[in-house]
Design a protein around this motif. Sequence first.
Motif, short mmCIF file in Angstrom:
data_model
loop_
_atom_site.label_atom_id
_atom_site.label_comp_id
_atom_site.label_asym_id
_atom_site.label_seq_id
_atom_site.Cartn_x
_atom_site.Cartn_y
_atom_site.Cartn_z
N MET A 1 -26.13 -3.64 45.38
CA MET A 1 -24.97 -2.83 45.70
C MET A 1 -24.86 -2.73 47.22
N LYS A 2 -23.65 -2.77 47.73
CA LYS A 2 -23.38 -2.61 49.16
C LYS A 2 -22.97 -1.16 49.41
N ILE A 3 -23.69 -0.51 50.31
CA ILE A 3 -23.46 0.90 50.63
C ILE A 3 -23.04 1.03 52.08
N THR A 4 -21.96 1.75 52.33
CA THR A 4 -21.55 2.08 53.69
C THR A 4 -21.77 3.57 53.89
N ILE A 5 -22.46 3.91 54.98
CA ILE A 5 -22.69 5.31 55.33
C ILE A 5 -21.87 5.63 56.56
N LEU A 6 -21.03 6.66 56.44
CA LEU A 6 -20.27 7.16 57.59
C LEU A 6 -20.98 8.40 58.11
N ASN A 7 -21.66 8.26 59.24
CA ASN A 7 -22.38 9.37 59.85
C ASN A 7 -21.43 10.07 60.82
N GLY A 8 -21.01 11.27 60.47
CA GLY A 8 -20.05 12.01 61.26
C GLY A 8 -20.63 12.87 62.36
N SER A 9 -21.94 12.80 62.56
CA SER A 9 -22.53 13.64 63.61
C SER A 9 -22.21 13.09 64.99
N PRO A 10 -21.78 13.97 65.91
CA PRO A 10 -21.56 13.53 67.27
C PRO A 10 -22.86 13.39 68.06
N ARG A 11 -23.97 13.84 67.47
CA ARG A 11 -25.27 13.81 68.15
C ARG A 11 -26.14 12.71 67.56
N LEU A 12 -26.33 11.64 68.31
CA LEU A 12 -27.18 10.55 67.86
C LEU A 12 -28.63 11.00 67.80
N ASN A 13 -29.35 10.47 66.83
CA ASN A 13 -30.77 10.78 66.61
C ASN A 13 -31.03 12.25 66.30
N GLY A 14 -30.01 12.94 65.82
CA GLY A 14 -30.15 14.33 65.43
C GLY A 14 -30.50 14.47 63.96
N ASN A 15 -30.36 15.67 63.45
CA ASN A 15 -30.75 15.97 62.07
C ASN A 15 -29.97 15.17 61.04
N THR A 16 -28.67 14.99 61.25
CA THR A 16 -27.87 14.24 60.28
C THR A 16 -28.31 12.79 60.26
N GLU A 17 -28.57 12.22 61.43
CA GLU A 17 -29.00 10.82 61.45
C GLU A 17 -30.39 10.65 60.84
N ILE A 18 -31.26 11.62 61.02
CA ILE A 18 -32.57 11.57 60.36
C ILE A 18 -32.37 11.55 58.85
N MET A 19 -31.47 12.39 58.35
CA MET A 19 -31.16 12.44 56.92
C MET A 19 -30.58 11.10 56.45
#
Length: 175
Positions: A1-19
Amino acid sequence: MKITILNGSPRLNGNTEIMVDEFMKGAKASGHEVDKINLAGKKIAGCLGCQYCFAHGGKCVQNDDMAAVLESLDQADLVVFASPIYWFDITGQLKCAIDRMYARGSVGFHFHKTILLLDSASDGVYDAAIAQYKATGAYLKWEDKGIITIPGMNEKGSMKESPKLKEVYQLACSL
């Protein structure tokens, strides 16, 4: 399966990107192909509502970074929307990209499965984001494969200590 993740955090390497990275790790371990798109720093203007896309096979009149995002979405089987919660909703970066997905309104979406990953400092701030996600999914007949909310993200890097990070990994592995 091909999955696209849209990371909406304006802070790179922050909590959302860790998740998001933990989700990617689980998805890849299960044999899925993953395309992570960090919306931070991308030039994505708001939708003009001009409906040029409806007369031109889903092509947006605006020539910005959203074209590459739409290309990835056109190949995806599942889309993950990931965002920290700012002022009780998803970030402007993610909302702008979602609004620009309107360009596919006339031709439809290749994907029909979605996941929502949210984090925040406070608990009880997710209602608006979840309601928008569910309403959009119901309207477009997308199958919700899961919603995970992770509060307590008070400092950059707090996500690394969250026990709910395992839940994110397990959700990705279950696909």
